[in-house]
Design an enzyme around this catalytic site. Structure first.
Site, PDB file in Angstrom:
ATOM      1  N   ARG A 169     -13.486   2.379  -4.219  1.00  0.00           N
ATOM      2  CA  ARG A 169     -13.401   3.839  -4.426  1.00  0.00           C
ATOM      3  C   ARG A 169     -14.649   4.338  -5.141  1.00  0.00           C
ATOM      4  NH1 ARG A 169      -8.582   3.589  -5.488  1.00  0.00           N
ATOM      5  NH2 ARG A 169      -8.069   4.002  -3.311  1.00  0.00           N
TER       6      ARG A 169
ATOM      7  N   ASP B 270      -3.857  -4.461  -6.741  1.00  0.00           N
ATOM      8  CA  ASP B 270      -4.760  -4.854  -7.832  1.00  0.00           C
ATOM      9  C   ASP B 270      -4.405  -6.195  -8.484  1.00  0.00           C
ATOM     10  OD1 ASP B 270      -6.463  -2.725  -7.515  1.00  0.00           O
ATOM     11  OD2 ASP B 270      -5.649  -1.537  -9.164  1.00  0.00           O
TER      12      ASP B 270
ATOM     13  N   LYS C  18      -4.758   7.233  -7.459  1.00  0.00           N
ATOM     14  CA  LYS C  18      -6.023   7.664  -6.846  1.00  0.00           C
ATOM     15  C   LYS C  18      -6.569   8.892  -7.571  1.00  0.00           C
ATOM     16  CE  LYS C  18      -5.247   6.519  -1.934  1.00  0.00           C
ATOM     17  NZ  LYS C  18      -5.155   7.169  -0.599  1.00  0.00           N
TER      18      LYS C  18
ATOM     19  N   LYS D  75     -12.781  -1.534 -13.548  1.00  0.00           N
ATOM     20  CA  LYS D  75     -12.479  -1.412 -12.116  1.00  0.00           C
ATOM     21  C   LYS D  75     -13.279  -0.265 -11.508  1.00  0.00           C
ATOM     22  CE  LYS D  75      -9.020  -0.197  -8.683  1.00  0.00           C
ATOM     23  NZ  LYS D  75      -7.698   0.328  -8.341  1.00  0.00           N
TER      24      LYS D  75
ATOM     25  N   ASP E 103      -8.546   7.612   2.356  1.00  0.00           N
ATOM     26  CA  ASP E 103      -7.651   6.672   3.033  1.00  0.00           C
ATOM     27  C   ASP E 103      -8.209   5.283   2.758  1.00  0.00           C
ATOM     28  OD1 ASP E 103      -5.158   6.766   4.608  1.00  0.00           O
ATOM     29  OD2 ASP E 103      -6.289   5.442   5.915  1.00  0.00           O
TER      30      ASP E 103
ATOM     31  N   ASN F 188      -1.200  12.266  -2.589  1.00  0.00           N
ATOM     32  CA  ASN F 188       0.056  12.233  -3.329  1.00  0.00           C
ATOM     33  C   ASN F 188       0.087  11.050  -4.286  1.00  0.00           C
ATOM     34  OD1 ASN F 188       1.624  14.417  -2.076  1.00  0.00           O
ATOM     35  ND2 ASN F 188       1.370  13.197  -0.218  1.00  0.00           N
TER      36      ASN F 188
HETATM   37  P1  ITT Z   1      -2.217   9.354  -0.019  1.00  0.00           P
HETATM   38  O1  ITT Z   1      -2.205   9.089   1.451  1.00  0.00           O
HETATM   39  O2  ITT Z   1      -1.335  10.482  -0.425  1.00  0.00           O
HETATM   40  O3  ITT Z   1      -3.617   9.484  -0.575  1.00  0.00           O
HETATM   41  P2  ITT Z   1      -1.272   6.600  -0.211  1.00  0.00           P
HETATM   42  O4  ITT Z   1      -0.963   5.689  -1.368  1.00  0.00           O
HETATM   43  O5  ITT Z   1      -0.254   6.703   0.888  1.00  0.00           O
HETATM   44  O6  ITT Z   1      -1.591   8.076  -0.800  1.00  0.00           O
HETATM   45  P3  ITT Z   1      -3.115   5.387   1.658  1.00  0.00           P
HETATM   46  O7  ITT Z   1      -2.338   5.780   2.842  1.00  0.00           O
HETATM   47  O8  ITT Z   1      -4.612   5.527   1.697  1.00  0.00           O
HETATM   48  O9  ITT Z   1      -2.683   6.195   0.364  1.00  0.00           O
HETATM   49  O10 ITT Z   1      -2.739   3.885   1.299  1.00  0.00           O
HETATM   50  C1  ITT Z   1      -3.481   3.220   0.346  1.00  0.00           C
HETATM   51  C2  ITT Z   1      -2.795   1.917  -0.027  1.00  0.00           C
HETATM   52  O11 ITT Z   1      -3.778   0.868  -0.082  1.00  0.00           O
HETATM   53  C3  ITT Z   1      -2.236   2.020  -1.440  1.00  0.00           C
HETATM   54  O12 ITT Z   1      -0.903   2.466  -1.461  1.00  0.00           O
HETATM   55  C4  ITT Z   1      -2.384   0.590  -1.940  1.00  0.00           C
HETATM   56  O13 ITT Z   1      -1.320  -0.189  -1.464  1.00  0.00           O
HETATM   57  C5  ITT Z   1      -3.673   0.132  -1.259  1.00  0.00           C
HETATM   58  N1  ITT Z   1      -4.845   0.444  -2.118  1.00  0.00           N
HETATM   59  C6  ITT Z   1      -5.830   1.351  -1.874  1.00  0.00           C
HETATM   60  N2  ITT Z   1      -6.700   1.400  -2.886  1.00  0.00           N
HETATM   61  C7  ITT Z   1      -6.269   0.499  -3.799  1.00  0.00           C
HETATM   62  C8  ITT Z   1      -6.720   0.098  -5.069  1.00  0.00           C
HETATM   63  O14 ITT Z   1      -7.784   0.652  -5.638  1.00  0.00           O
HETATM   64  N3  ITT Z   1      -6.025  -0.839  -5.706  1.00  0.00           N
HETATM   65  C9  ITT Z   1      -4.933  -1.398  -5.167  1.00  0.00           C
HETATM   66  N4  ITT Z   1      -4.411  -1.066  -3.990  1.00  0.00           N
HETATM   67  C10 ITT Z   1      -5.080  -0.128  -3.300  1.00  0.00           C
END
Ligand code: ITT
Length: 203
Positions: free
Chosen positions: A182, A156, A13, A176, A70, A9
């Site tokens: 990722r 970030d 991402k 990035k 995740d 969602n």
């Molecule tokens: P989905 O589960 O729907 O994929 P989400 O945002 O809830 O969306 P996560 O549960 O995996 O996803 O939580 C990931 C969190 O980690 C995200 O909201 C950021 O706060 C942090 N995060 C992950 N990747 C990041 C990135 O590339 N840059 C900055 N923060 C990141």
């Protein structure tokens, strides 16, 4: 052209997956193509459990090969927090800005050498018939003393890449996406994909 549904969602991402996979013969299909898709509860204890749960439920709903990401930030001084709770560090439904403020508060007075951290990204790849793979990527850095830059999302503006000394939010998307957790997880995904697809053809 291979199509893989991305069970997220998070529009940031989605964009990063699309950019990183752009010229690789893989089309990332957004969840918005499947109206009524279920909201998956992230109640796992690990990144792997949550990624698998998201990918399994969406693969079952769409009937298509699905991947889920995740991910989160693990801070050494905080024994790996916020970790799997990164998205809701300051409480359910909290914004990136509020999460970042909480992180700065937790690290107030902690000197630069003790502010090490890593971003971690786990990707689960699931086929409706049952095949599963889990891969991950990490990126090391440290937590800045104040917000720096305004591109990207999440943590970030606080995550300093150890090689360039810049935060992810001070980089453009291309920079990035060439070094991030990722990006690394997607490289690992590509490595397992041929074998996964060969096995799918036999199903
Ligand atoms: P989905 O589960 O729907 O994929 P989400 O945002 O809830 O969306 P996560 O549960 O995996 O996803 O939580 C990931 C969190 O980690 C995200 O909201 C950021 O706060 C942090 N995060 C992950 N990747 C990041 C990135 O590339 N840059 C900055 N923060 C990141």
């Amino acid at each position: 052209m291979m199509e893989i549904v991305l069970a997220t969602n998070n529009r940031h991402k989605l964009r990063e997956f699309q950019e990183i996979l752009a010229d690789r013969g893989i089309t990332v299909v957004p969840l918005s193509n499947f109206p009524g898709y279920p909201q998956v509860e992230e109640d796992g204890r690990t990144f792997d459990e949550n990624a698998l749960k998201k990918a399994r439920e969406i693969a079952a709903y769409t009937g298509r090969v699905t991947m889920a990401d995740d991910s989160g930030l693990e801070v050494d001084f905080l024994d790996g927090a916020p970790g799997i709770f990164s998205a809701r560090y300051a409480g359910e439904g909290s914004t990136d800005a509020v999460n970042n403020q909480k992180l700065l508060r937790e690290l107030a007075g902690v000197d630069e050498e003790s502010r090490g951290a890593r971003f971690r990204c786990v990707i689960a790849l699931v086929a409706p018939a049952g095949q599963e793979r889990v891969v991950e990527g990490i990126c090391r850095g440290r937590i800045a003393g104040e917000l720096r830059g305004d591109s990207g999302f999440g943590y970030d503006p606080l995550f300093i890449d150890e090689h360039s000394g810049r935060t992810f939010a001070e980089m453009d998307a291309g920079q990035k996406n060439a070094i991030s957790h990722r990006y690394r997880a997607i490289q690992a995904l590509k490595a397992v994909l041929p074998d996964f697809l060969r096995a799918e053809e036999r199903v």
